[in-house]
Design a protein around this motif. Structure first.
Motif, short mmCIF file in Angstrom:
data_model
loop_
_atom_site.label_atom_id
_atom_site.label_comp_id
_atom_site.label_asym_id
_atom_site.label_seq_id
_atom_site.Cartn_x
_atom_site.Cartn_y
_atom_site.Cartn_z
N ILE A 161 57.62 31.29 -29.53
CA ILE A 161 56.99 31.78 -30.76
C ILE A 161 56.89 30.66 -31.79
O ILE A 161 55.84 30.46 -32.42
CB ILE A 161 57.75 33.00 -31.32
N ALA A 162 57.96 29.88 -31.95
CA ALA A 162 57.93 28.76 -32.90
C ALA A 162 56.90 27.73 -32.47
O ALA A 162 56.16 27.20 -33.31
CB ALA A 162 59.32 28.13 -33.01
N ALA A 163 56.82 27.44 -31.18
CA ALA A 163 55.86 26.45 -30.68
C ALA A 163 54.43 26.91 -30.91
O ALA A 163 53.55 26.09 -31.23
CB ALA A 163 56.10 26.18 -29.20
N LEU A 164 54.19 28.21 -30.77
CA LEU A 164 52.84 28.73 -31.02
C LEU A 164 52.44 28.56 -32.49
O LEU A 164 51.27 28.37 -32.80
CB LEU A 164 52.75 30.21 -30.62
N ALA A 165 53.41 28.63 -33.37
CA ALA A 165 53.13 28.49 -34.80
C ALA A 165 53.11 27.04 -35.26
O ALA A 165 52.61 26.74 -36.34
CB ALA A 165 54.18 29.27 -35.60
N ALA A 166 53.63 26.12 -34.44
CA ALA A 166 53.78 24.72 -34.84
C ALA A 166 52.47 23.95 -34.69
O ALA A 166 51.62 24.28 -33.86
CB ALA A 166 54.86 24.05 -34.00
N LEU A 170 45.38 35.87 -25.25
CA LEU A 170 45.17 35.99 -26.70
C LEU A 170 44.71 34.67 -27.33
O LEU A 170 44.46 34.60 -28.52
CB LEU A 170 46.45 36.47 -27.38
N GLY A 171 44.63 33.62 -26.50
CA GLY A 171 44.14 32.34 -27.01
C GLY A 171 45.18 31.23 -27.11
O GLY A 171 44.85 30.13 -27.54
N ALA A 172 46.41 31.49 -26.70
CA ALA A 172 47.43 30.44 -26.73
C ALA A 172 47.09 29.37 -25.71
O ALA A 172 46.68 29.68 -24.59
CB ALA A 172 48.81 31.03 -26.44
N ASP A 173 47.22 28.12 -26.08
CA ASP A 173 46.96 26.99 -25.18
C ASP A 173 48.28 26.62 -24.52
O ASP A 173 49.11 25.92 -25.10
CB ASP A 173 46.39 25.82 -25.99
N LEU A 174 48.49 27.12 -23.30
CA LEU A 174 49.76 26.95 -22.58
C LEU A 174 49.56 26.15 -21.31
O LEU A 174 48.58 26.36 -20.59
CB LEU A 174 50.34 28.31 -22.18
N THR A 175 50.49 25.28 -21.01
CA THR A 175 50.56 24.59 -19.74
C THR A 175 52.00 24.74 -19.27
O THR A 175 52.93 24.47 -20.01
CB THR A 175 50.24 23.10 -19.89
N THR A 176 52.18 25.20 -18.02
CA THR A 176 53.54 25.38 -17.52
C THR A 176 53.75 24.57 -16.25
O THR A 176 52.84 24.42 -15.44
CB THR A 176 53.85 26.87 -17.24
N ASP A 177 54.94 24.05 -16.11
CA ASP A 177 55.39 23.38 -14.90
C ASP A 177 56.62 24.12 -14.42
O ASP A 177 57.44 24.56 -15.22
CB ASP A 177 55.77 21.92 -15.19
N ARG A 178 56.76 24.25 -13.12
CA ARG A 178 57.97 24.88 -12.58
C ARG A 178 59.15 23.96 -12.77
O ARG A 178 59.06 22.76 -12.59
CB ARG A 178 57.80 25.19 -11.10
N ILE A 212 67.32 33.81 -22.42
CA ILE A 212 66.00 34.44 -22.57
C ILE A 212 65.59 34.60 -24.03
O ILE A 212 64.44 34.36 -24.39
CB ILE A 212 65.95 35.79 -21.81
N ARG A 213 66.52 34.97 -24.89
CA ARG A 213 66.17 35.17 -26.30
C ARG A 213 65.84 33.84 -26.97
O ARG A 213 64.87 33.74 -27.72
CB ARG A 213 67.32 35.88 -27.02
N ALA A 214 66.63 32.82 -26.68
CA ALA A 214 66.38 31.51 -27.29
C ALA A 214 65.05 30.94 -26.81
O ALA A 214 64.26 30.44 -27.62
CB ALA A 214 67.52 30.56 -26.96
N ALA A 215 64.80 31.00 -25.51
CA ALA A 215 63.56 30.45 -24.97
C ALA A 215 62.34 31.18 -25.54
O ALA A 215 61.32 30.57 -25.87
CB ALA A 215 63.56 30.50 -23.46
N THR A 216 62.43 32.49 -25.68
CA THR A 216 61.32 33.27 -26.23
C THR A 216 61.10 32.94 -27.70
O THR A 216 59.95 32.79 -28.15
CB THR A 216 61.57 34.77 -26.04
#
Length: 82
Positions: free
Chosen positions: A42-47, A73-81, A34-38
């Motif tokens: 955060i890094a991906a949002l800044a990249a 908050l405006g993050a452009d996210l796409t998730t797949d299960r 959980i800590r690594a994925a989170t």
């Protein structure tokens, strides 16, 4: 240890050093807990660019509302299960 997002990470015993860039770049990475994925979220949002993060089930399980809040908050996210 390796590099992701344009940063170089080295581990020696209990010490980890990170040598990064002023601007991170997109990466294809995996969070093993959980800590690594989170931290990767955060890094991906800044990249710059589009990143792919495997292991997001850790974040969805442990931080149920995090992804919808980031999107609000405006993050452009796409998730797949997974």
């Amino acid at each position: 240890m390796g590099s992701a997002f344009g940063a170089t990470v080295n581990a020696s015993g209990a010490m980890i050093t990170v040598q990064g860039r002023s601007a991170l770049k997109a990466a294809d990475v995996a969070g093993k807990d959980i800590r690594a994925a989170t931290a990767l979220v955060i890094a991906a949002l800044a990249a710059e660019g589009t990143s792919t993060i495997r292991g997001m089930y850790h974040v969805r399980r442990g931080y149920v509302g995090l992804l919808p809040k980031l999107a609000a908050l405006g993050a452009d996210l796409t998730t797949d299960r997974e």
